[in-house]
Design a protein around this motif. Structure first.
Motif, PDB file in Angstrom:
ATOM      1  N   GLU A 352     -56.098  24.324 -12.907  1.00  0.00           N
ATOM      2  CA  GLU A 352     -55.435  24.181 -11.611  1.00  0.00           C
ATOM      3  C   GLU A 352     -54.335  25.214 -11.401  1.00  0.00           C
ATOM      4  O   GLU A 352     -54.110  25.689 -10.289  1.00  0.00           O
ATOM      5  CB  GLU A 352     -54.842  22.767 -11.475  1.00  0.00           C
ATOM      6  CG  GLU A 352     -55.814  21.745 -10.927  1.00  0.00           C
ATOM      7  CD  GLU A 352     -55.108  20.451 -10.577  1.00  0.00           C
ATOM      8  OE1 GLU A 352     -55.353  19.935  -9.466  1.00  0.00           O
ATOM      9  OE2 GLU A 352     -54.314  19.959 -11.394  1.00  0.00           O
ATOM     10  N   ILE A 355     -55.523  28.440  -9.792  1.00  0.00           N
ATOM     11  CA  ILE A 355     -56.345  28.339  -8.582  1.00  0.00           C
ATOM     12  C   ILE A 355     -55.473  28.436  -7.337  1.00  0.00           C
ATOM     13  O   ILE A 355     -54.456  27.759  -7.225  1.00  0.00           O
ATOM     14  CB  ILE A 355     -57.125  27.008  -8.557  1.00  0.00           C
ATOM     15  CG1 ILE A 355     -58.169  26.984  -9.681  1.00  0.00           C
ATOM     16  CG2 ILE A 355     -57.805  26.799  -7.211  1.00  0.00           C
ATOM     17  CD1 ILE A 355     -58.873  25.659  -9.811  1.00  0.00           C
ATOM     18  N   TYR A 357     -55.509  27.308  -3.828  1.00  0.00           N
ATOM     19  CA  TYR A 357     -56.267  26.351  -3.021  1.00  0.00           C
ATOM     20  C   TYR A 357     -56.422  26.801  -1.565  1.00  0.00           C
ATOM     21  O   TYR A 357     -57.306  26.335  -0.860  1.00  0.00           O
ATOM     22  CB  TYR A 357     -55.581  24.983  -3.047  1.00  0.00           C
ATOM     23  CG  TYR A 357     -55.770  24.239  -4.348  1.00  0.00           C
ATOM     24  CD1 TYR A 357     -57.012  24.191  -4.959  1.00  0.00           C
ATOM     25  CD2 TYR A 357     -54.708  23.583  -4.959  1.00  0.00           C
ATOM     26  CE1 TYR A 357     -57.198  23.519  -6.145  1.00  0.00           C
ATOM     27  CE2 TYR A 357     -54.880  22.900  -6.148  1.00  0.00           C
ATOM     28  CZ  TYR A 357     -56.119  22.867  -6.743  1.00  0.00           C
ATOM     29  OH  TYR A 357     -56.303  22.195  -7.913  1.00  0.00           O
ATOM     30  N   PHE A 363     -58.240  20.009  -6.024  1.00  0.00           N
ATOM     31  CA  PHE A 363     -59.251  20.644  -6.863  1.00  0.00           C
ATOM     32  C   PHE A 363     -60.668  20.298  -6.417  1.00  0.00           C
ATOM     33  O   PHE A 363     -61.547  21.164  -6.385  1.00  0.00           O
ATOM     34  CB  PHE A 363     -59.043  20.219  -8.321  1.00  0.00           C
ATOM     35  CG  PHE A 363     -60.050  20.796  -9.277  1.00  0.00           C
ATOM     36  CD1 PHE A 363     -59.833  22.041  -9.867  1.00  0.00           C
ATOM     37  CD2 PHE A 363     -61.216  20.112  -9.593  1.00  0.00           C
ATOM     38  CE1 PHE A 363     -60.760  22.593 -10.744  1.00  0.00           C
ATOM     39  CE2 PHE A 363     -62.146  20.649 -10.473  1.00  0.00           C
ATOM     40  CZ  PHE A 363     -61.916  21.898 -11.038  1.00  0.00           C
ATOM     41  N   TRP A 366     -61.618  22.151  -3.282  1.00  0.00           N
ATOM     42  CA  TRP A 366     -61.769  23.570  -3.638  1.00  0.00           C
ATOM     43  C   TRP A 366     -63.082  23.809  -4.380  1.00  0.00           C
ATOM     44  O   TRP A 366     -63.800  24.770  -4.109  1.00  0.00           O
ATOM     45  CB  TRP A 366     -60.574  23.990  -4.496  1.00  0.00           C
ATOM     46  CG  TRP A 366     -60.633  25.401  -4.971  1.00  0.00           C
ATOM     47  CD1 TRP A 366     -60.166  26.519  -4.337  1.00  0.00           C
ATOM     48  CD2 TRP A 366     -61.197  25.855  -6.212  1.00  0.00           C
ATOM     49  NE1 TRP A 366     -60.411  27.641  -5.089  1.00  0.00           N
ATOM     50  CE2 TRP A 366     -61.036  27.273  -6.251  1.00  0.00           C
ATOM     51  CE3 TRP A 366     -61.818  25.211  -7.281  1.00  0.00           C
ATOM     52  CZ2 TRP A 366     -61.479  28.036  -7.323  1.00  0.00           C
ATOM     53  CZ3 TRP A 366     -62.260  25.972  -8.348  1.00  0.00           C
ATOM     54  CH2 TRP A 366     -62.091  27.375  -8.372  1.00  0.00           C
ATOM     55  N   LYS A 370     -66.006  26.354  -3.270  1.00  0.00           N
ATOM     56  CA  LYS A 370     -66.219  27.556  -4.051  1.00  0.00           C
ATOM     57  C   LYS A 370     -67.485  27.512  -4.916  1.00  0.00           C
ATOM     58  O   LYS A 370     -68.177  28.515  -5.064  1.00  0.00           O
ATOM     59  CB  LYS A 370     -65.009  27.807  -4.958  1.00  0.00           C
ATOM     60  CG  LYS A 370     -63.723  28.079  -4.197  1.00  0.00           C
ATOM     61  CD  LYS A 370     -63.811  29.364  -3.385  1.00  0.00           C
ATOM     62  CE  LYS A 370     -62.488  29.673  -2.702  1.00  0.00           C
ATOM     63  NZ  LYS A 370     -62.547  30.909  -1.882  1.00  0.00           N
ATOM     64  N   CYS A 415     -68.342  30.147 -10.887  1.00  0.00           N
ATOM     65  CA  CYS A 415     -67.093  29.873 -10.202  1.00  0.00           C
ATOM     66  C   CYS A 415     -65.874  30.165 -11.071  1.00  0.00           C
ATOM     67  O   CYS A 415     -64.888  30.747 -10.622  1.00  0.00           O
ATOM     68  CB  CYS A 415     -67.070  28.418  -9.739  1.00  0.00           C
ATOM     69  SG  CYS A 415     -65.536  27.891  -8.943  1.00  0.00           S
ATOM     70  N   PHE A 416     -65.971  29.770 -12.341  1.00  0.00           N
ATOM     71  CA  PHE A 416     -64.811  29.874 -13.221  1.00  0.00           C
ATOM     72  C   PHE A 416     -64.829  31.119 -14.103  1.00  0.00           C
ATOM     73  O   PHE A 416     -64.002  31.266 -14.996  1.00  0.00           O
ATOM     74  CB  PHE A 416     -64.707  28.630 -14.107  1.00  0.00           C
ATOM     75  CG  PHE A 416     -64.337  27.390 -13.322  1.00  0.00           C
ATOM     76  CD1 PHE A 416     -63.078  27.270 -12.758  1.00  0.00           C
ATOM     77  CD2 PHE A 416     -65.253  26.364 -13.155  1.00  0.00           C
ATOM     78  CE1 PHE A 416     -62.733  26.144 -12.026  1.00  0.00           C
ATOM     79  CE2 PHE A 416     -64.926  25.227 -12.433  1.00  0.00           C
ATOM     80  CZ  PHE A 416     -63.665  25.126 -11.862  1.00  0.00           C
ATOM     81  N   HIS A 419     -61.500  32.861 -15.107  1.00  0.00           N
ATOM     82  CA  HIS A 419     -60.325  31.982 -15.120  1.00  0.00           C
ATOM     83  C   HIS A 419     -59.860  31.746 -16.552  1.00  0.00           C
ATOM     84  O   HIS A 419     -60.661  31.685 -17.454  1.00  0.00           O
ATOM     85  CB  HIS A 419     -60.659  30.643 -14.457  1.00  0.00           C
ATOM     86  CG  HIS A 419     -60.521  30.708 -12.969  1.00  0.00           C
ATOM     87  ND1 HIS A 419     -61.490  31.260 -12.153  1.00  0.00           N
ATOM     88  CD2 HIS A 419     -59.522  30.305 -12.142  1.00  0.00           C
ATOM     89  CE1 HIS A 419     -61.104  31.177 -10.891  1.00  0.00           C
ATOM     90  NE2 HIS A 419     -59.921  30.614 -10.845  1.00  0.00           N
TER      91      HIS A 419
END
Length: 419
Positions: A352, A355, A357, A363, A366, A370, A415-416, A419
């Motif tokens: 989080e 991210i 938003y 989350f 989102w 996404k 998506c991640f 990250h």
């Protein structure tokens, strides 16, 4: 003349501050391109045995199978349920006096609450739970008191659903002379917690002290991954006479449209439920009950061989659970090992912080935008005063086709990434 709209306004006892039955309210973020990991309804057809069972009933030449059956339950289904629970509880369960078949858990909870609660009675609800319980308590004139499952002290990221605990002092404080019922689900289907005997005995001691009936929603009793660790509250000392237990065909086999569940308990408490049931629903569909009974009879014959009642269901879920767990861990979330059920809770706090938003509120929103994957924030199953403790936790469902779970994995990884 009285205003028409005012005359036919919804009675106060049915009014509410928020929408209930959240599972029927599809979020605005969902469309046909999203991977649905938020509801408990699977995306695959039932097993062949259920299709065969209902087909055989329809083709059966017995006219009675297409007409009303006994109000408390179809005799064949009552008989096999009595045999099953007599075995599991090591006591004689009478099919005519100790079991009631009704329309799913909602129907049974309505019967339980309306047949036992009146003005000023207090009902303890252990959360996370459905907000439906509170609604029916209010409709009956009762008052809901809430006690939350909390993460074990000094645990910020849970490793297992066993880390969810009731605070003993918090639990004791909500019991008093006005308390009529305590409602809990064991296993808890939202977080996959299986209560230990020590935890259940604490609840039982308070029920005995204050003369309270325990309403034990055990609809996922056959979805405990280590069935020997699951304890039925009614089997504990002096609890049979003060427990109403709810079981469910729908939850065990994910056939939500069949709408069949049952309650069992002592005769005096079941008679209360039957009074409401007979004067509202009257009886449940005969063909569906006949089909369920035929499947249960075959399952019961093989129960000792499998060392579990419905081993095939659990075995199929274990693989899906592991796939979901590994996916969440690989993308940087912190999943919780579930002891039961079809959901995995994940701690999203580590991601989080990185991210943005933008116009999305949280989350889950989102993630839907996404990654086109829809999950559920755990906080919606808690009262407002307890939500802040669980805002970083999100619930993912895994009773899906393996292709669906792999698609979810691919989208989450994309998506991640980075990250």
């Amino acid at each position: 003349m009285e205003d028409w709209n005012q005359k036919f306004e919804l009675p106060l006892r049915f009014k509410q501050e928020k929408v209930i039955r959240w599972e029927e309210c599809i979020p605005s973020t969902i469309n046909e391109n999203h991977v649905d990991l938020w509801r408990g309804c699977p995306d695959y057809l039932p097993s062949h045995e259920f299709v065969t069972a209902i087909r055989e009933v329809i083709r059966n030449g017995n006219v009675a199978l297409h007409q009303y059956t006994k109000g408390s339950g179809h005799p064949r289904l009552l008989a096999v349920l009595a045999k099953l629970y007599s075995h599991l509880l090591h006591r004689d369960i009478n099919p005519l006096d100790n079991i009631l078949v009704c329309f799913d858990i909602y129907g049974l909870m309505t019967n339980v609450i309306l047949s036992n609660v009146t003005n000023g009675d207090e009902v303890i609800i252990v959360q996370p739970s459905s907000d439906f319980y509170e609604y029916i308590v209010r409709m009956a004139g009762g008052i809901s008191k809430f006690v939350p499952l909390r993460l074990k002290q000094n645990i910020t990221t849970p490793s297992s659903s066993s880390d969810w605990k009731l605070d003993d002092l918090e639990l004791e404080k909500v019991f008093n002379s006005k308390t009529k019922l305590i409602i809990l689900s064991t296993p808890n289907y939202h977080v996959g917690k299986v209560y230990t005997i020590d935890e259940l005995e604490k609840i039982c001691s308070l029920c005995k002290k204050w003369n309270v009936v325990c309403v034990s929603d055990e609809s996922e009793e056959f979805l405990a991954y280590n069935p020997e660790q699951f304890t039925r509250i009614a089997s504990l000392p002096e609890m049979w006479q003060r427990t109403i237990t709810i079981g469910s065909f729908d939850s065990t086999f994910f056939l939500k449209g069949w709408k069949i569940a049952w309650a069992y308990g002592p005769c005096n408490l079941l008679k209360n439920l039957e009074t409401v049931h007979f004067n509202t629903v009257l009886t449940c569909p005969t063909p569906v009950q006949e089909a369920i009974a035929s499947v249960f009879e075959k399952k019961y014959e093989n129960m000792d061989k499998n060392k579990m009642v419905f081993a095939d269901t659990i075995n199929s879920l274990k693989l899906k659970k592991q796939l979901m767990f590994d996916t969440l861990r690989e993308v940087g979330l912190n999943p919780v090992k579930s002891e039961s059920g079809i959901f995995i809770i994940a701690d999203v706090s580590s991601l989080e912080r990185s991210i943005n938003y933008e116009e999305n509120n949280n989350f889950v929103e989102w993630l839907a935008k996404k990654a086109h994957v829809q999950a559920v924030p755990l906080c919606i199953f808690y009262q407002e005063e307890y939500k802040s403790n669980v805002t970083h936790l999100v619930r993912f469902c895994f009773n899906r086709k393996e292709d669906t779970l792999r698609l979810a994995r691919d989208r989450l990884q994309e998506c991640f990434n980075g990250h």
